[in-house]
Design a protein around this motif. Structure first.
Motif, mmCIF file in Angstrom:
data_model
loop_
_atom_site.group_PDB
_atom_site.id
_atom_site.type_symbol
_atom_site.label_atom_id
_atom_site.label_comp_id
_atom_site.label_asym_id
_atom_site.label_seq_id
_atom_site.Cartn_x
_atom_site.Cartn_y
_atom_site.Cartn_z
ATOM 1 N N ALA A 113 0.837 -1.205 0.000
ATOM 2 C CA ALA A 113 0.000 0.000 0.000
ATOM 3 C C ALA A 113 0.871 1.253 0.000
ATOM 4 C CB ALA A 113 -0.940 -0.003 1.198
ATOM 5 N N VAL A 114 1.905 1.266 0.832
ATOM 6 C CA VAL A 114 2.786 2.437 0.906
ATOM 7 C C VAL A 114 3.514 2.626 -0.427
ATOM 8 C CG1 VAL A 114 4.813 3.432 2.047
ATOM 9 C CG2 VAL A 114 3.009 2.355 3.414
ATOM 10 N N GLN A 115 3.943 1.527 -1.041
ATOM 11 C CA GLN A 115 4.622 1.636 -2.346
ATOM 12 C C GLN A 115 3.681 2.240 -3.397
ATOM 13 O OE1 GLN A 115 7.713 1.456 -2.757
ATOM 14 N NE2 GLN A 115 8.370 0.318 -0.966
ATOM 15 N N LYS A 116 2.411 1.822 -3.384
ATOM 16 C CA LYS A 116 1.425 2.396 -4.321
ATOM 17 C C LYS A 116 1.271 3.890 -4.068
ATOM 18 C CE LYS A 116 -1.565 -1.468 -3.956
ATOM 19 N NZ LYS A 116 -2.898 -1.973 -3.689
ATOM 20 N N LEU A 117 1.234 4.264 -2.792
ATOM 21 C CA LEU A 117 1.087 5.666 -2.416
ATOM 22 C C LEU A 117 2.278 6.490 -2.903
ATOM 23 C CD1 LEU A 117 -0.425 7.861 -0.726
ATOM 24 C CD2 LEU A 117 0.991 7.137 1.186
ATOM 25 N N LEU A 118 3.490 5.989 -2.661
ATOM 26 C CA LEU A 118 4.696 6.701 -3.089
ATOM 27 C C LEU A 118 4.749 6.839 -4.604
ATOM 28 C CD1 LEU A 118 7.286 5.053 -0.653
ATOM 29 C CD2 LEU A 118 6.266 7.337 -0.468
#
Length: 187
Positions: free
Chosen positions: A39-44
């Protein structure tokens, strides 16, 4: 769709490691489950934000943020500062637990945290059971979104967004060091 349905759907998306937009004190934020690396990778990727910069975590109370904070390094004054109510949103840079993922802290041994009394933050965190990442909802080079409509305009009609108003703050949160109170970003 009423707000309760909207919140329930967004909480379900958060639990599925998706990104949502939600109102904060001054602007809409982009949030996801901070313990989900995917999820964090998608956000970044969506924000075109380098992982080295780290992210802010937001929650309605300290309990949600404790899994990320190295409590051994804080004294009573630090706890009071973290829990105090301010007349503007204040994010504190605190020591991160050694177990806090690098995809949250970036190049730092610290993590930025904010306690928010915005009803959207309260409802989302309490129903999801975790803190949220908080980075302004805007694409690189564009201003942060202050309305539901602005989020849809920048991110597309189908982007999941909580249809509530932002708070009364004029500017996004100021960011300060918990120990020295050094100002990193003006609020």
């Amino acid at each position: 769709m009423n707000n309760e349905q909207n919140i329930a759907q967004l909480v379900e998306l958060l639990k599925q490691n998706e990104i949502i937009a939600y109102p904060t004190e001054a602007v809409f934020g982009l949030g996801c489950n901070p313990l989900s690396e995917s999820a964090v990778q998608k956000l970044l990727l969506l924000k075109q934000r380098p992982v080295e910069k780290g992210l802010i975590l937001i929650a309605p109370q300290l309990d949600f943020l404790l899994p990320f904070i190295d409590e051994r390094k804080l004294n009573e004054t630090h706890w009071q500062r973290l829990n105090a109510h301010y007349d503007h949103p204040t994010t504190w840079v605190v020591p991160a637990k050694p177990t806090t993922p690098k995809f949250l802290t970036g190049q730092f041994s610290t993590i930025a945290v904010r306690i928010s009394d915005h009803p959207a933050v309260k409802q989302l965190c309490e129903q999801a059971g975790f803190a949220l990442t908080s980075t302004s909802a805007n694409l690189t080079g564009l201003p942060p979104c202050r309305t539901y409509q602005a989020v849809k305009a920048q991110f597309g009609e189908h982007f999941p967004v909580l249809k509530m108003a932002v708070g009364n703050a004029t500017n996004p949160s100021e960011i300060r060091d918990l120990f020295t109170q050094q100002l990193f970003r003006q609020g």
